[in-house]
Enzyme design. Structure first.
Site, PDB file in Angstrom:
ATOM      1  N   ARG A  90     -18.010  10.233 -24.698  1.00  0.00           N
ATOM      2  CA  ARG A  90     -18.437   9.911 -23.328  1.00  0.00           C
ATOM      3  C   ARG A  90     -18.153   8.445 -23.019  1.00  0.00           C
ATOM      4  NH1 ARG A  90     -22.326  13.300 -25.663  1.00  0.00           N
ATOM      5  NH2 ARG A  90     -22.571  15.278 -24.570  1.00  0.00           N
ATOM      6  N   ASP A 150     -29.317  17.590 -23.586  1.00  0.00           N
ATOM      7  CA  ASP A 150     -29.352  17.678 -25.060  1.00  0.00           C
ATOM      8  C   ASP A 150     -30.679  18.307 -25.512  1.00  0.00           C
ATOM      9  OD1 ASP A 150     -27.071  15.304 -25.477  1.00  0.00           O
ATOM     10  OD2 ASP A 150     -28.436  15.035 -23.811  1.00  0.00           O
ATOM     11  N   ARG A 153     -30.580  21.958 -24.963  1.00  0.00           N
ATOM     12  CA  ARG A 153     -29.758  22.590 -26.021  1.00  0.00           C
ATOM     13  C   ARG A 153     -30.566  22.727 -27.306  1.00  0.00           C
ATOM     14  NH1 ARG A 153     -24.611  18.798 -24.398  1.00  0.00           N
ATOM     15  NH2 ARG A 153     -23.511  20.320 -23.127  1.00  0.00           N
ATOM     16  N   HIS A 177     -27.221   9.431 -24.118  1.00  0.00           N
ATOM     17  CA  HIS A 177     -26.658  10.783 -24.002  1.00  0.00           C
ATOM     18  C   HIS A 177     -25.246  10.653 -24.590  1.00  0.00           C
ATOM     19  CE1 HIS A 177     -25.234  14.577 -22.517  1.00  0.00           C
ATOM     20  NE2 HIS A 177     -24.403  14.033 -21.657  1.00  0.00           N
TER      21      HIS A 177
HETATM   22  P1  NAD Z   1     -14.281  16.998 -12.415  1.00  0.00           P
HETATM   23  O1  NAD Z   1     -13.033  16.247 -12.730  1.00  0.00           O
HETATM   24  O2  NAD Z   1     -14.242  18.486 -12.370  1.00  0.00           O
HETATM   25  O3  NAD Z   1     -14.838  16.502 -10.996  1.00  0.00           O
HETATM   26  C1  NAD Z   1     -14.972  15.171 -10.659  1.00  0.00           C
HETATM   27  C2  NAD Z   1     -14.929  15.087  -9.146  1.00  0.00           C
HETATM   28  O4  NAD Z   1     -15.169  13.725  -8.763  1.00  0.00           O
HETATM   29  C3  NAD Z   1     -13.555  15.488  -8.556  1.00  0.00           C
HETATM   30  O5  NAD Z   1     -13.732  16.508  -7.581  1.00  0.00           O
HETATM   31  C4  NAD Z   1     -13.050  14.185  -7.931  1.00  0.00           C
HETATM   32  O6  NAD Z   1     -12.268  14.387  -6.772  1.00  0.00           O
HETATM   33  C5  NAD Z   1     -14.373  13.476  -7.631  1.00  0.00           C
HETATM   34  N1  NAD Z   1     -14.237  12.030  -7.416  1.00  0.00           N
HETATM   35  C6  NAD Z   1     -13.538  11.131  -8.141  1.00  0.00           C
HETATM   36  N2  NAD Z   1     -13.656   9.905  -7.606  1.00  0.00           N
HETATM   37  C7  NAD Z   1     -14.470  10.027  -6.530  1.00  0.00           C
HETATM   38  C8  NAD Z   1     -14.968   9.110  -5.567  1.00  0.00           C
HETATM   39  N3  NAD Z   1     -14.668   7.825  -5.606  1.00  0.00           N
HETATM   40  N4  NAD Z   1     -15.759   9.584  -4.595  1.00  0.00           N
HETATM   41  C9  NAD Z   1     -16.072  10.904  -4.517  1.00  0.00           C
HETATM   42  N5  NAD Z   1     -15.625  11.820  -5.405  1.00  0.00           N
HETATM   43  C10 NAD Z   1     -14.839  11.387  -6.390  1.00  0.00           C
HETATM   44  O7  NAD Z   1     -15.375  16.497 -13.451  1.00  0.00           O
HETATM   45  P2  NAD Z   1     -16.701  17.285 -13.870  1.00  0.00           P
HETATM   46  O8  NAD Z   1     -16.410  18.184 -15.009  1.00  0.00           O
HETATM   47  O9  NAD Z   1     -17.348  17.824 -12.638  1.00  0.00           O
HETATM   48  O10 NAD Z   1     -17.576  16.087 -14.457  1.00  0.00           O
HETATM   49  C11 NAD Z   1     -18.092  15.101 -13.602  1.00  0.00           C
HETATM   50  C12 NAD Z   1     -18.852  14.056 -14.421  1.00  0.00           C
HETATM   51  O11 NAD Z   1     -20.033  14.644 -14.972  1.00  0.00           O
HETATM   52  C13 NAD Z   1     -18.034  13.535 -15.632  1.00  0.00           C
HETATM   53  O12 NAD Z   1     -18.223  12.149 -15.748  1.00  0.00           O
HETATM   54  C14 NAD Z   1     -18.644  14.275 -16.807  1.00  0.00           C
HETATM   55  O13 NAD Z   1     -18.495  13.590 -18.033  1.00  0.00           O
HETATM   56  C15 NAD Z   1     -20.099  14.312 -16.367  1.00  0.00           C
HETATM   57  N6  NAD Z   1     -20.945  15.279 -17.073  1.00  0.00           N
HETATM   58  C16 NAD Z   1     -22.203  14.872 -17.358  1.00  0.00           C
HETATM   59  C17 NAD Z   1     -23.058  15.701 -18.041  1.00  0.00           C
HETATM   60  C18 NAD Z   1     -24.447  15.209 -18.355  1.00  0.00           C
HETATM   61  O14 NAD Z   1     -25.171  15.802 -19.163  1.00  0.00           O
HETATM   62  N7  NAD Z   1     -24.861  14.120 -17.754  1.00  0.00           N
HETATM   63  C19 NAD Z   1     -22.637  16.993 -18.430  1.00  0.00           C
HETATM   64  C20 NAD Z   1     -21.349  17.394 -18.094  1.00  0.00           C
HETATM   65  C21 NAD Z   1     -20.492  16.516 -17.421  1.00  0.00           C
END
Ligand code: NAD
Length: 315
Positions: A90, A150, A153, A177
């Site tokens: 991450r 987490d 899970r 995380h």
């Molecule tokens: P993804 O690539 O499917 O989607 C990301 C989206 O963000 C895209 O639609 C993109 O167009 C948009 N984006 C990018 N820059 C932007 C901006 N400036 N303004 C508005 N929109 C913008 O990614 P994802 O799989 O949906 O993951 C998103 C985030 O969530 C990642 O950083 C991932 O690591 C995180 N995540 C966190 C957890 C958690 O437990 N916190 C779990 C899973 C994923």
């Protein structure tokens, strides 16, 4: 003029839309706005979600928007920015996502947003810290999803192996995380028994079994990403639960990324710690009575995050 609870999602990717779908089916909000730089994607997702409105329990408005829609929102959930690729940690996402979060939060601030900011984008603890700094909001209103996924899970895996309902399994993951997170075995309870008592009563279990469960939790995201490319379904549910604790003023204890100012001897760092959530956001951080090992794990995890924050250049 809004009617009922209003949630804005920034980021219509796999996490944002999984969350949006759960908001639709759970009826926790009456208005849902989605913002993303990819306008076609948002329009497509909005059409698809709206086609489900006749099938859910309560009427709802779902539409694409812009940052002015944040002005009267109760919660803005940030899921924008890229996710991990196979083999990435991450923390490898920091360069791509830190500036995205800064720009998003700066745009939200222009509209005097005064609701709760919930950050899910990774690395979530560091991005929550950046979001808080640029939002101008009180620390109680800026929350990272932290180790809540987490922890879910962990409860699932303990429940599976012990054949006890997840509802009777209380066990927390705290810290980053990410790779330096750790389990709090000292207050783990399975059907009301401490872990030591449970192991004494159930000779087929020992501490190694639980340590291996924790390793599976720590590696869960790597496994899911290797197999399907991204984790999105469980985090969608976690985000809905966090919104529910807030919107329904539940005063519910959950580990999220919160700003520590003295709690656990930590200062000026966002990290996964147990927090009571209610309509005002984080009511307070709860200080568990950690063992020395657990306390050192938290300190090391915090040092790890602080050393990365120090090096970030957002200009
Ligand atoms: P993804 O690539 O499917 O989607 C990301 C989206 O963000 C895209 O639609 C993109 O167009 C948009 N984006 C990018 N820059 C932007 C901006 N400036 N303004 C508005 N929109 C913008 O990614 P994802 O799989 O949906 O993951 C998103 C985030 O969530 C990642 O950083 C991932 O690591 C995180 N995540 C966190 C957890 C958690 O437990 N916190 C779990 C899973 C994923």
């Amino acid at each position: 003029m809004k009617s009922g609870n209003k949630i804005v999602i920034v980021g219509a990717g796999s996490v944002g839309i999984s969350f949006a779908y759960q908001v639709l089916s759970s009826s926790i909000a009456q208005e849902l706005v989605i913002i993303d730089i990819d306008k076609d994607k948002v329009e497509g997702e909005i059409l698809d979600l709206n086609h489900g409105i006749a099938l859910v329990d309560a009427p709802m408005k779902i539409y694409s928007g812009n940052y002015s829609d944040c002005q009267d929102a109760d919660i803005v959930v940030i899921t924008a920015g890229r996710g991990q690729r196979n083999g990435e940690s991450r923390l490898d996402l920091i360069n791509s996502n830190a500036k995205i979060i800064k720009n998003i939060v700066t745009s939200i601030k222009k509209y005097n947003f005064n609701g709760i900011l919930l950050v899910a984008s990774n690395p979530v603890d560091i991005l929550t810290n950046i979001a808080w700094k640029y939002s101008g909001l009180d620390k109680s209103k800026v929350i990272g999803s932290g180790t809540s996924l987490d922890t879910a899970r962990m409860r699932y895996l303990i429940s599976e192996i012990t054949n006890i309902s997840t509802k009777n399994v209380h066990s927390y993951i705290l810290g980053e995380h990410g790779d330096s997170e750790f389990p709090v075995w000292s207050n783990t309870q399975i059907y009301g028994k401490t872990l030591d008592e449970f192991i004494k009563d159930n000779k087929e279990f020992n501490h190694n079994v639980f340590e291996s469960i924790f390793i599976s939790v720590k590696n869960a995201a790597y496994d899911v990403i290797r197999l399907k490319g991204a984790t999105n379904l469980a985090i969608g549910l976690v985000l809905v639960k966090l919104c529910k604790y807030i919107l329904q003023d539940e005063n519910y204890l959950v580990p999220v990324s919160a700003l520590c100012e003295g709690e656990y001897g930590l200062n000026n760092i966002h990290i996964g710690v147990p927090c009571i959530l209610n309509r005002n956001g984080i009511r307070n951080i709860v200080e568990f009575n950690l063992t020395n090992v657990e306390y050192n794990n938290l300190k090391n995890s915090s040092k790890n995050l602080a050393s990365i924050i120090e090096k970030i250049n957002l200009d």
